[in-house]
Write an enzyme that holds these catalytic residues in place. Structure first.
Site, short mmCIF file in Angstrom:
data_model
loop_
_atom_site.label_atom_id
_atom_site.label_comp_id
_atom_site.label_asym_id
_atom_site.label_seq_id
_atom_site.Cartn_x
_atom_site.Cartn_y
_atom_site.Cartn_z
N HIS A 1 12.92 1.59 42.85
CA HIS A 1 13.24 2.03 44.03
C HIS A 1 14.08 2.98 44.83
O HIS A 1 15.22 2.72 44.26
CB HIS A 1 13.65 0.66 45.27
CG HIS A 1 13.52 0.40 46.44
ND1 HIS A 1 11.88 0.74 47.12
CD2 HIS A 1 13.85 0.54 47.90
CE1 HIS A 1 11.98 0.86 48.74
NE2 HIS A 1 13.08 0.74 49.11
N VAL B 1 17.27 -3.08 43.32
CA VAL B 1 16.94 -1.72 42.55
C VAL B 1 16.00 -1.50 41.73
O VAL B 1 15.78 -0.49 41.23
CB VAL B 1 18.51 -1.48 41.65
CG1 VAL B 1 19.31 -1.40 42.59
CG2 VAL B 1 17.94 -2.17 40.35
N GLU B 2 14.44 -2.55 42.08
CA GLU B 2 13.62 -1.89 41.15
C GLU B 2 12.67 -2.02 42.21
O GLU B 2 11.91 -1.08 42.60
CB GLU B 2 13.54 -3.49 39.97
CG GLU B 2 14.88 -3.21 39.25
CD GLU B 2 14.45 -4.26 38.32
OE1 GLU B 2 13.07 -4.69 37.30
OE2 GLU B 2 15.17 -5.29 37.90
N MET B 3 12.12 -3.06 42.75
CA MET B 3 10.89 -3.44 43.57
C MET B 3 11.16 -4.07 45.10
O MET B 3 9.93 -2.74 45.92
CB MET B 3 9.76 -4.04 42.78
CG MET B 3 9.11 -3.74 41.88
SD MET B 3 8.78 -4.41 41.38
CE MET B 3 6.27 -4.54 41.55
#
Lengths: 346, 346
Positions: free
Chosen positions: A94, A136-138
């Site tokens: 993200h 920090v991902e989705m």
């Protein structure tokens, strides 16, 4: 019965002279340490597969609207058709944030003892929920995943088909379960090494067999064994000699963060070596791009062995024989958004 | 012969009374204005298709290593399985930068008169090179695309098969040509409207036929016509009444940037309405997420017509009949990187 090491030395010595009995001994030894990948997806405990569930799971795996930005799907970091990875040191998530560790391959992950580099998820189902809610991902939430999917009208029928007779099937739990079932289909059977393990001596050429003998003899197979040639246990990185801080940075203590046990400092799940030739860069930091260098580092850090260039080369050639049939996946056709569908927040 | 408008009025009037001759008249009128999508990919001028070229193009379309970050492929913004778009106002590109305009669908783009909202690329082949070198999209260079592909050993054989007897086939030009050939296969035939145009009156229900009659009668078909129900010409946005600055910001003068001709200020390529129900948000800014609102805005800005809610609803229902069979694509299996492959710069 001679020790594993002694048999391997005998094998190595006799491979040089091309004796048939030693080939058979090596195969028997390998068959005791490793298992071939089965032709079909293995069943998941408490999560019975049906074609409808697997199809739903595939849709969700490729569904970018599960992320806050609507730009990131499971497949963004674990790409089907590209070794099940993203070929990055650490994944981009993200708002272009980097993940903490190199993305492990989704291929054959079903055979690993636990998921993530630190084993913090016990299975694929638990794992599938992690990146969804990781900032920090989705960067979404469990509640928003459900809200999002309920806001895309076409999913109602797909969930109903996957979970018939369930009154309200669009749940976070069912999302994870369906994704796990699809992921369990992403296996890579029929590698040369699998055919060898099934009795076809010609499936590995002489160099690959020498590499296999070295792999066993030097001690690699002490950790990298079983169906996934790894993935079955935990081990400290740098058990004999710590690699440099670029490769093993002091800030990431691995499994210690999960168990809070001092003996788990710098302990990681031993990665599978299946399809390893397709999944550079290597190690949890992704700092090593050259498979030969990775093999040499393992020799010194884990085994205290300075492998010669020739030995490294032969082991690399053997590792190439771990590349199996790559999954063939037809892209799912995702249901459209409508005016009331929750919108992306990029 | 009566004018288009008069016929439409007659059709509208008689639809209300359900007369068969009027249905036939409407169909004939539609057949004069629109064409069905053919079953097979159309040929590209100067770029003859072969299965090997299309397969190469598919690989390149899904190849993230063509971008500087190795994280963005053509499919990132023009997603196969999701209407050929990304469902974003404007696309997310290199380092999470936003593109300048809403990403048009790749589906049926082969039938458009030119590519991009401003028509700055004359065909798919020219278009394919654009996002690759755009700093806010894939941010690479023509030279690096070639260097990257030459650095992935597996591509040599794939290019050689696609371009046999060509001494050095990995060129930027061949990359664009192959991608264009794959994109030309991404068509969506067999929509209800296509079946109607081929003579099946029952392919559109009464509401859809009334919507079609309104679409013609109100003047929408003056620009949105031909095989793509649009895509065939340029038109000023806000020809009658300028929409608000959020929808038509003064800073983006459209085709003026291409032609430097004052009469091209705020002129854009008329978008295709094929699969429009799948490709929200709408307009070059992507600021309108509701297809009904988009239809109403078109009525006031382009036609000076205040469409009633009922009229908008019927046109929307007709537009739904433009959704065709979505392309079924098996993900390509991409060749692996090796130690010497140029690495991503995320």
């Amino acid at each position: 019965m001679p020790s594993i090491k002694l048999v391997s030395l005998m094998v190595l010595a006799s491979l040089a002279t091309g004796q048939a009995w030693s080939q058979t001994a090596l195969m028997k030894q390998a068959q005791g340490l490793f298992k071939p990948i089965p032709a079909n997806a293995p069943p998941l405990a408490g999560n019975a597969a049906t074609p409808a569930k697997v199809e739903l799971g595939k849709m969700l795996y490729f569904e970018p609207r599960l992320s806050e930005s609507h730009a990131i799907s499971c497949n963004s970091c674990h790409m089907v058709g590209m070794g099940g990875v993203d070929l990055q040191e650490t994944s981009l998530g993200h708002r272009w944030q980097h993940g903490g560790r190199n993305a492990p391959t989704v291929y054959n992950a079903v055979f690993d003892v636990a998921q993530f580099w630190d084993g913090r998820a016990k299975d694929l189902e638990q794992q599938a929920g992690g990146p969804l809610v990781n900032p920090v991902e989705m960067d979404t939430t469990e509640a928003h995943v459900v809200e999002q999917l309920k806001g895309i009208p076409g999913y109602a029928a797909v969930f109903a088909k996957a979970y018939p007779a369930v009154p309200d099937p669009i749940t976070f739990d069912n999302v994870r379960k369906a994704i796990a079932l699809f992921e369990a289909t992403l296996t890579t059977p029929n590698a040369p090494f699998d055919r060898y393990l099934k009795g076809d001596e010609k499936a590995l050429d002489a160099n690959q067999q020498e590499g296999l003998a070295l792999f066993i003899n030097k001690g690699c197979a002490a950790c990298h064994n079983g169906i996934n040639v790894g993935g079955g246990m935990y081990a400290p990185f740098g058990v004999v000699e710590r690699p440099g801080a670029d490769i093993l940075p002091p800030g990431d203590k691995g499994r210690f963060a999960v168990t809070k046990t001092v003996s788990d400092e710098y302990v990681f799940r031993v990665p599978s070596l299946r399809n390893i030739a397709l999944t550079a860069p290597y190690f949890h930091t992704g700092k090593v791009w050259d498979l030969r260098q990775a093999v040499a580092i393992m020799g010194s850090s884990q085994l205290g062995a300075k492998l010669s260039d020739e030995e490294v080369g032969k082991i690399e050639v053997f590792l190439g024989a771990l590349t199996g049939d790559q999954p063939k996946v037809a892209l799912p056709i995702l249901p459209p958004s409508v005016a009331t569908t929750p919108r992306p927040k990029p």
